[in-house]
Design a protein around this motif. Structure first.
Motif, mmCIF file in Angstrom:
data_model
loop_
_atom_site.group_PDB
_atom_site.id
_atom_site.type_symbol
_atom_site.label_atom_id
_atom_site.label_comp_id
_atom_site.label_asym_id
_atom_site.label_seq_id
_atom_site.Cartn_x
_atom_site.Cartn_y
_atom_site.Cartn_z
ATOM 1 N N LYS A 30 0.981 -1.270 -0.002
ATOM 2 C CA LYS A 30 -0.033 0.034 0.163
ATOM 3 C C LYS A 30 1.054 1.489 0.023
ATOM 4 O O LYS A 30 0.439 2.343 -0.252
ATOM 5 N N ASP A 31 1.966 1.279 0.217
ATOM 6 C CA ASP A 31 3.189 2.333 0.232
ATOM 7 C C ASP A 31 3.983 2.230 -1.174
ATOM 8 O O ASP A 31 4.682 1.551 -1.231
ATOM 9 N N PRO A 32 3.621 3.329 -1.937
ATOM 10 C CA PRO A 32 4.060 3.456 -3.258
ATOM 11 C C PRO A 32 5.749 3.626 -2.961
ATOM 12 O O PRO A 32 6.410 3.136 -3.774
ATOM 13 N N ARG A 33 6.401 4.292 -1.950
ATOM 14 C CA ARG A 33 7.620 4.141 -1.966
ATOM 15 C C ARG A 33 8.306 2.963 -1.598
ATOM 16 O O ARG A 33 9.478 2.807 -1.877
ATOM 17 N N LEU A 34 7.613 2.017 -1.134
ATOM 18 C CA LEU A 34 8.281 0.609 -0.938
ATOM 19 C C LEU A 34 7.787 -0.372 -1.847
ATOM 20 O O LEU A 34 8.201 -1.676 -1.864
ATOM 21 N N SER A 35 7.107 0.198 -3.062
ATOM 22 C CA SER A 35 6.563 -0.769 -4.273
ATOM 23 C C SER A 35 7.776 -1.743 -4.747
ATOM 24 O O SER A 35 7.262 -2.743 -5.177
ATOM 25 N N ASN A 36 9.120 -1.564 -4.733
ATOM 26 C CA ASN A 36 9.890 -2.329 -5.327
ATOM 27 C C ASN A 36 10.620 -3.468 -4.307
ATOM 28 O O ASN A 36 11.583 -4.209 -4.783
ATOM 29 N N ILE A 37 10.244 -3.466 -3.102
ATOM 30 C CA ILE A 37 10.837 -4.475 -2.144
ATOM 31 C C ILE A 37 10.267 -5.767 -2.573
ATOM 32 O O ILE A 37 8.983 -6.050 -2.859
ATOM 33 N N TYR A 38 11.275 -6.659 -2.425
ATOM 34 C CA TYR A 38 10.840 -8.076 -2.857
ATOM 35 C C TYR A 38 10.837 -8.928 -1.841
ATOM 36 O O TYR A 38 11.562 -8.794 -0.767
ATOM 37 N N ILE A 39 9.506 -9.486 -1.595
ATOM 38 C CA ILE A 39 8.813 -9.925 -0.432
ATOM 39 C C ILE A 39 9.011 -11.617 -0.655
ATOM 40 O O ILE A 39 8.431 -12.061 -1.521
ATOM 41 N N ILE A 40 9.641 -12.433 0.247
ATOM 42 C CA ILE A 40 9.599 -13.681 0.325
ATOM 43 C C ILE A 40 9.009 -14.119 1.770
ATOM 44 O O ILE A 40 9.222 -13.848 2.769
ATOM 45 N N LEU A 41 7.815 -14.662 1.584
ATOM 46 C CA LEU A 41 6.896 -14.987 2.790
ATOM 47 C C LEU A 41 7.530 -16.710 3.164
ATOM 48 O O LEU A 41 7.540 -17.626 2.385
ATOM 49 N N ILE A 42 7.904 -16.935 4.465
ATOM 50 C CA ILE A 42 8.251 -18.117 4.747
ATOM 51 C C ILE A 42 7.281 -18.791 5.867
ATOM 52 O O ILE A 42 6.837 -17.829 6.643
ATOM 53 N N THR A 43 6.913 -19.892 5.726
ATOM 54 C CA THR A 43 5.768 -20.458 6.716
ATOM 55 C C THR A 43 5.772 -21.964 6.554
ATOM 56 O O THR A 43 6.369 -22.759 5.505
ATOM 57 N N GLY A 44 5.166 -22.627 7.620
ATOM 58 C CA GLY A 44 4.829 -23.999 7.539
ATOM 59 C C GLY A 44 3.459 -24.324 6.949
ATOM 60 O O GLY A 44 3.163 -25.662 6.656
ATOM 61 N N ARG A 45 2.867 -23.288 6.543
ATOM 62 C CA ARG A 45 1.672 -23.533 5.712
ATOM 63 C C ARG A 45 1.670 -23.792 4.364
ATOM 64 O O ARG A 45 2.853 -23.503 3.711
ATOM 65 N N ASP A 46 1.350 -24.857 4.041
ATOM 66 C CA ASP A 46 1.341 -25.807 2.884
ATOM 67 C C ASP A 46 0.050 -25.747 1.831
ATOM 68 O O ASP A 46 0.232 -26.334 0.861
ATOM 69 N N LEU A 47 -1.101 -25.517 2.293
ATOM 70 C CA LEU A 47 -2.213 -25.577 1.472
ATOM 71 C C LEU A 47 -2.418 -24.622 0.413
ATOM 72 O O LEU A 47 -1.931 -23.461 0.523
ATOM 73 N N THR A 48 -2.947 -25.021 -0.847
ATOM 74 C CA THR A 48 -2.898 -24.016 -1.980
ATOM 75 C C THR A 48 -3.539 -22.811 -1.456
ATOM 76 O O THR A 48 -3.341 -21.516 -2.034
ATOM 77 N N GLU A 49 -4.776 -22.813 -0.683
ATOM 78 C CA GLU A 49 -5.426 -21.540 -0.227
ATOM 79 C C GLU A 49 -4.202 -20.727 0.435
ATOM 80 O O GLU A 49 -4.419 -19.478 0.609
ATOM 81 N N ASP A 50 -3.364 -21.502 1.284
ATOM 82 C CA ASP A 50 -2.407 -20.556 2.036
ATOM 83 C C ASP A 50 -1.429 -19.685 1.079
ATOM 84 O O ASP A 50 -1.072 -18.470 1.179
ATOM 85 N N MET A 51 -1.113 -20.428 0.117
ATOM 86 C CA MET A 51 -0.280 -19.775 -0.813
ATOM 87 C C MET A 51 -1.093 -18.647 -1.511
ATOM 88 O O MET A 51 -0.285 -17.629 -1.865
ATOM 89 N N GLU A 52 -2.130 -18.978 -1.905
ATOM 90 C CA GLU A 52 -2.774 -17.974 -2.738
ATOM 91 C C GLU A 52 -3.086 -16.745 -1.605
ATOM 92 O O GLU A 52 -2.807 -15.664 -2.156
ATOM 93 N N ALA A 53 -3.228 -17.226 -0.449
ATOM 94 C CA ALA A 53 -3.406 -15.720 0.301
ATOM 95 C C ALA A 53 -2.140 -15.150 0.631
ATOM 96 O O ALA A 53 -2.257 -13.760 0.705
#
Length: 124
Positions: free
Chosen positions: A69-92
């Motif tokens: 939501k912050d235009p100043r930060l739009s280029n940050i590459y975000i890697i989400l790490i989690t134990g969740r592995d359901l397709t719905e979790d990945m989609e979220a």
């Protein structure tokens, strides 16, 4: 390249910090979502953020949403790490704004490749 780690589990946090430092990254380590957000909204935000999904004070997905939501930060590459592995979790996770998604436990080679890809994308 500067990389933010937001991981509340102390051993995982230390492992990530040591691994990334050994690979030559400049690492900023935080233990919860609020600390991560404070770093990201600072004067010199990192190019990459590795965010644990489940953290105290603010979840990784919430941090993703705030970044996107912050235009100043739009280029940050975000890697989400989690134990969740359901397709719905990945989609979220992707809907929240993650650029990549790693399931715990993940292989070092996958993490390294993901960071190399982030570096290439940020260099474009």
């Amino acid at each position: 390249m500067k990389v933010l780690i937001a991981e509340d589990e102390p051993i995982s946090n230390l492992w990530l910090k040591n691994t990334l430092t050994r690979w030559g990254y400049e690492v900023i380590s935080t233990r919860n979502g609020r600390e991560a957000w404070e770093v990201l909204e600072g004067s010199e935000p990192p190019g990459v953020a590795i965010l644990d999904w489940e953290m105290p004070k603010m979840k990784g997905t919430e941090v993703c949403e705030k970044v996107r939501k912050d235009p100043r930060l739009s280029n940050i590459y975000i890697i989400l790490i989690t134990g969740r592995d359901l397709t719905e979790d990945m989609e979220a996770g992707f809907k929240a704004g993650a650029d990549d998604y790693l399931k715990k436990p993940f292989d070092n080679r996958k993490l390294k490749t993901t960071l190399e890809t982030a570096g290439k994308i940020l260099g474009l």
